[in-house]
Design an enzyme around this catalytic site. Structure first.
Site, PDB file in Angstrom:
ATOM      1  CE1 TYR A   1      14.525 -17.360  -8.452  1.00 44.71           C
ATOM      2  CE2 TYR A   1      11.890 -17.563  -8.395  1.00 44.71           C
ATOM      3  CZ  TYR A   1      13.098 -16.967  -8.098  1.00 44.71           C
ATOM      4  OH  TYR A   1      13.011 -15.727  -7.676  1.00 44.71           O
TER       5      TYR A   1
ATOM      6  CE1 TYR B   1       0.424  -7.721 -17.615  1.00 41.21           C
ATOM      7  CE2 TYR B   1      -0.274  -8.213 -19.714  1.00 41.21           C
ATOM      8  CZ  TYR B   1       0.021  -8.198 -18.522  1.00 41.21           C
ATOM      9  OH  TYR B   1       0.503  -9.737 -18.394  1.00 41.21           O
TER      10      TYR B   1
HETATM   11  C1  LIG Z   1       7.177  -8.054 -13.188  1.00 40.34           C
HETATM   12  C2  LIG Z   1       5.613  -8.129 -13.174  1.00 40.34           C
HETATM   13  C3  LIG Z   1       5.017  -9.285 -13.977  1.00 40.34           C
HETATM   14  C4  LIG Z   1       3.854  -9.265 -14.192  1.00 40.34           C
HETATM   15  N1  LIG Z   1       3.054 -10.272 -14.398  1.00 40.34           N
HETATM   16  C5  LIG Z   1       1.662 -10.315 -14.643  1.00 40.34           C
HETATM   17  C6  LIG Z   1       0.850 -11.710 -14.923  1.00 40.34           C
HETATM   18  O1  LIG Z   1       1.496 -12.676 -15.209  1.00 40.34           O
HETATM   19  N2  LIG Z   1      -0.552 -11.408 -15.105  1.00 40.34           N
HETATM   20  C7  LIG Z   1      -0.998 -10.362 -14.931  1.00 40.34           C
HETATM   21  O2  LIG Z   1      -2.366 -10.368 -14.954  1.00 40.34           O
HETATM   22  N3  LIG Z   1      -0.343  -9.280 -14.788  1.00 40.34           N
HETATM   23  C8  LIG Z   1       0.997  -9.363 -14.490  1.00 40.34           C
HETATM   24  N4  LIG Z   1       1.340  -8.183 -13.931  1.00 40.34           N
HETATM   25  C9  LIG Z   1       0.821  -6.693 -13.895  1.00 40.34           C
HETATM   26  C10 LIG Z   1       0.316  -6.881 -12.553  1.00 40.34           C
HETATM   27  O3  LIG Z   1      -1.027  -7.439 -12.527  1.00 40.34           O
HETATM   28  C11 LIG Z   1      -0.060  -5.255 -12.222  1.00 40.34           C
HETATM   29  O4  LIG Z   1       1.093  -4.351 -12.283  1.00 40.34           O
HETATM   30  C12 LIG Z   1      -0.575  -4.923 -10.886  1.00 40.34           C
HETATM   31  O5  LIG Z   1      -1.350  -3.601 -11.083  1.00 40.34           O
HETATM   32  C13 LIG Z   1       0.322  -5.105  -9.801  1.00 40.34           C
HETATM   33  O6  LIG Z   1      -0.350  -4.865  -8.515  1.00 40.34           O
HETATM   34  P1  LIG Z   1       0.235  -4.433  -7.274  1.00 40.34           P
HETATM   35  O7  LIG Z   1      -0.506  -4.404  -6.352  1.00 40.34           O
HETATM   36  O8  LIG Z   1       1.542  -5.071  -7.242  1.00 40.34           O
HETATM   37  O9  LIG Z   1       0.854  -2.877  -7.834  1.00 40.34           O
HETATM   38  P2  LIG Z   1       0.504  -1.383  -7.419  1.00 40.34           P
HETATM   39  O10 LIG Z   1       0.950  -0.491  -8.267  1.00 40.34           O
HETATM   40  O11 LIG Z   1       0.743  -1.159  -6.184  1.00 40.34           O
HETATM   41  O12 LIG Z   1      -1.170  -1.298  -7.566  1.00 40.34           O
HETATM   42  C14 LIG Z   1      -1.554  -0.789  -8.678  1.00 40.34           C
HETATM   43  C15 LIG Z   1      -2.869  -0.091  -8.759  1.00 40.34           C
HETATM   44  O13 LIG Z   1      -3.868  -0.822  -7.966  1.00 40.34           O
HETATM   45  C16 LIG Z   1      -4.167  -0.059  -6.923  1.00 40.34           C
HETATM   46  N5  LIG Z   1      -4.186  -0.735  -5.507  1.00 40.34           N
HETATM   47  C17 LIG Z   1      -3.464  -1.651  -5.245  1.00 40.34           C
HETATM   48  N6  LIG Z   1      -3.846  -2.026  -4.101  1.00 40.34           N
HETATM   49  C18 LIG Z   1      -4.969  -1.733  -3.716  1.00 40.34           C
HETATM   50  C19 LIG Z   1      -5.961  -1.975  -2.581  1.00 40.34           C
HETATM   51  N7  LIG Z   1      -5.434  -2.882  -1.739  1.00 40.34           N
HETATM   52  N8  LIG Z   1      -6.876  -1.144  -2.572  1.00 40.34           N
HETATM   53  C20 LIG Z   1      -7.313  -0.485  -3.491  1.00 40.34           C
HETATM   54  N9  LIG Z   1      -6.436  -0.224  -4.819  1.00 40.34           N
HETATM   55  C21 LIG Z   1      -5.275  -0.706  -4.892  1.00 40.34           C
HETATM   56  C22 LIG Z   1      -3.185   1.074  -6.899  1.00 40.34           C
HETATM   57  O14 LIG Z   1      -3.605   2.234  -6.355  1.00 40.34           O
HETATM   58  C23 LIG Z   1      -2.839   1.132  -8.226  1.00 40.34           C
HETATM   59  O15 LIG Z   1      -3.521   2.080  -8.873  1.00 40.34           O
HETATM   60  C24 LIG Z   1       2.939  -8.180 -13.766  1.00 40.34           C
HETATM   61  C25 LIG Z   1       3.785  -7.080 -13.418  1.00 40.34           C
HETATM   62  C26 LIG Z   1       5.121  -6.961 -12.949  1.00 40.34           C
HETATM   63  C27 LIG Z   1       5.797  -5.627 -12.865  1.00 40.34           C
END
Ligand SMILES: Cc1cc2nc3c(=O)[nH]c(=O)nc-3n(C[C@H](O)[C@H](O)[C@H](O)COP(=O)(O)OP(=O)(O)OC[C@H]3O[C@@H](n4cnc5c(N)ncnc54)[C@H](O)[C@@H]3O)c2cc1C
Ligand SMILES: *[C@@H]1O[C@H](CO)[C@@H](O)[C@H](O)[C@H]1NC(C)=O
Ligand SMILES: *[C@@H]1O[C@H](CO)[C@@H](O)[C@H](O)[C@H]1NC(C)=O
Ligand SMILES: *[C@@H]1O[C@H](CO)[C@@H](O)[C@H](O)[C@H]1NC(C)=O
Length: 323
Positions: free
Chosen positions: A239, A291
């Site tokens: 941003y 990842y």
């Molecule tokens: C745009 C973007 C930028 C990113 N940047 C970074 C970064 O800078 N550094 C980094 O380390 N990673 C980064 N990531 C990766 C990110 O850490 C993973 O995608 C992470 O799994 C996202 O978690 P979520 O809860 O949003 O996803 P979800 O897809 O909802 O969850 C991922 C997994 O965790 C499980 N889960 C989620 N919540 C819970 C819960 N409450 N209890 C038990 N299990 C659960 C889900 O079942 C699934 O298996 C990035 C991803 C994206 C899309």
């Protein structure tokens, strides 16, 4: 919390965490309770509203969800000083398969260890996390230096690999390598290397560190910008300066790419992976749980087993994957 199922004996349920997004910051004891359905942006926003000298070391993109991010690790611009998000979790509230609600004490140290890096999905539903806030100075400094790919830039990238890991823990420098259009050469594609940095201190201190440790980059005073830690969060999220903090609360994520574009990108990633194969960890070749690399293997719908999952499970969990 809502659970969806389609038949009397569902093969799985999907739990929507959207209503579990409360965040309670306790500045006096430097902790917070964060629910799993909150986003990183909401957490950073809430901390900044309460304190100008605290932050949290987690990922760069504000739209990422707490639940998957914390349970899988979570790294960002303060990883060198404070480690992963998971390293700064001090308690959690988890619902296990039998519906028992557990905290750190009642779940035990093994399970508490597993949900800080092993992912949440195998172990239960983590409803909320107690985290330790970290101290940040009132003024931090950032810079971004873009270089077109040429011989000198290649040498800088090479040098960075040796220097970056040994720098002062307050200094984070990442590389972003991407293709750009070169306007002067009829929109020809070329590569651009960006050196993107956060320093937990003033620009003067940063300049002297860079002068001593990485003079090859040629950092100049006018390239450094001093700001608050929360402004650096917005800066890394792309941003412009002066952007209202409210954008951190924006939950809308846009998926621009269609199937064709996404196939093309996956093809590029596979080419990069095979090119880089010889340089990365092997025996075992490992991967970061957050990842996911679907080429390593996935569960096959109904007929999965620990034995089948072992093939890819070991890449993420190494010796901790027990059959
Ligand atoms: C745009 C973007 C930028 C990113 N940047 C970074 C970064 O800078 N550094 C980094 O380390 N990673 C980064 N990531 C990766 C990110 O850490 C993973 O995608 C992470 O799994 C996202 O978690 P979520 O809860 O949003 O996803 P979800 O897809 O909802 O969850 C991922 C997994 O965790 C499980 N889960 C989620 N919540 C819970 C819960 N409450 N209890 C038990 N299990 C659960 C889900 O079942 C699934 O298996 C990035 C991803 C994206 C899309
Ligand atoms: C759930 O309950 C069953 C039956 O009482 C028990 O065998 C199992 O160990 C429990 N699971 C957990 C994770 O507590
Ligand atoms: C929220 O994000 C979406 C997708 O990036 C964007 O289109 C929209 O303008 C943003 N809204 C605000 C208020 O910033
Ligand atoms: C799963 O395995 C069983 C027995 O081996 C088989 O009958 C069934 O068709 C398989 N199901 C799927 C979805 O592959």
């Amino acid at each position: 919390m809502r659970a969806y199922h389609t038949s009397a004996k569902p093969p799985f349920i999907i739990i929507d965490l959207v209503n579990l997004q409360s965040i309670h910051i306790k500045v006096d004891d430097e902790t917070a309770w964060v629910q799993s359905g909150a986003t990183l942006g909401e957490l950073y926003y809430s901390i900044a509203k309460k304190s100008g000298i605290h932050g949290f070391p987690a990922g760069i993109c504000p739209s990422v969800g707490i639940g998957g991010h914390f349970s899988g690790g979570g790294f960002g611009t303060m990883v060198r000083k404070y480690g992963l998000a998971a390293d700064n979790v001090i308690d959690a509230c988890l619902v296990d398969v039998n519906g028992s609600i557990l905290d750190r004490e009642t779940m035990g140290e093994d399970l508490f260890w597993a949900i800080r890096g092993g992912g949440g999905a195998s172990f239960g539903v983590i409803v909320s996390w107690k985290i330790k806030l970290v101290r940040v100075p009132p003024v931090v400094s950032v810079f971004n230096i873009d270089k077109k790919l040429d011989q000198r830039t290649t040498e800088l990238v090479h040098r960075w690999q040796y220097v970056a890991q040994q720098l002062h823990k307050d200094l984070f420098i990442r590389l972003v390598i991407q293709d750009v259009n070169e306007v002067t050469k009829g929109q020809k594609k070329t590569l651009q290397v960006s050196f993107n940095s956060l320093f937990l201190g003033t620009a003067d201190e940063l300049l002297s560190l860079m002068h001593n440790r990485f003079p090859e980059l040629g950092l100049q005073a006018e390239t450094c910008t001093e700001m608050s830690w929360i402004e650096s969060v917005l800066y890394f999220a792309g941003y412009p300066r002066g952007q209202s903090l409210d954008v951190l609360l924006n939950r809308t994520v846009q998926y621009k790419n269609g199937v064709r574009a996404s196939n093309r990108h996956i093809h590029w990633m596979r080419m990069l992976y095979s090119y880089m194969k010889q340089y990365v960890s092997h025996s075992p070749r490992a991967a970061y749980l957050n990842y996911r690399d679907l080429d390593l293997g996935t569960n096959q719908q109904a007929n999965t087993s620990n034995l089948k999952a072992k093939v890819w499970g070991k890449k993420y969990f190494k010796g901790n994957f027990k059959v």
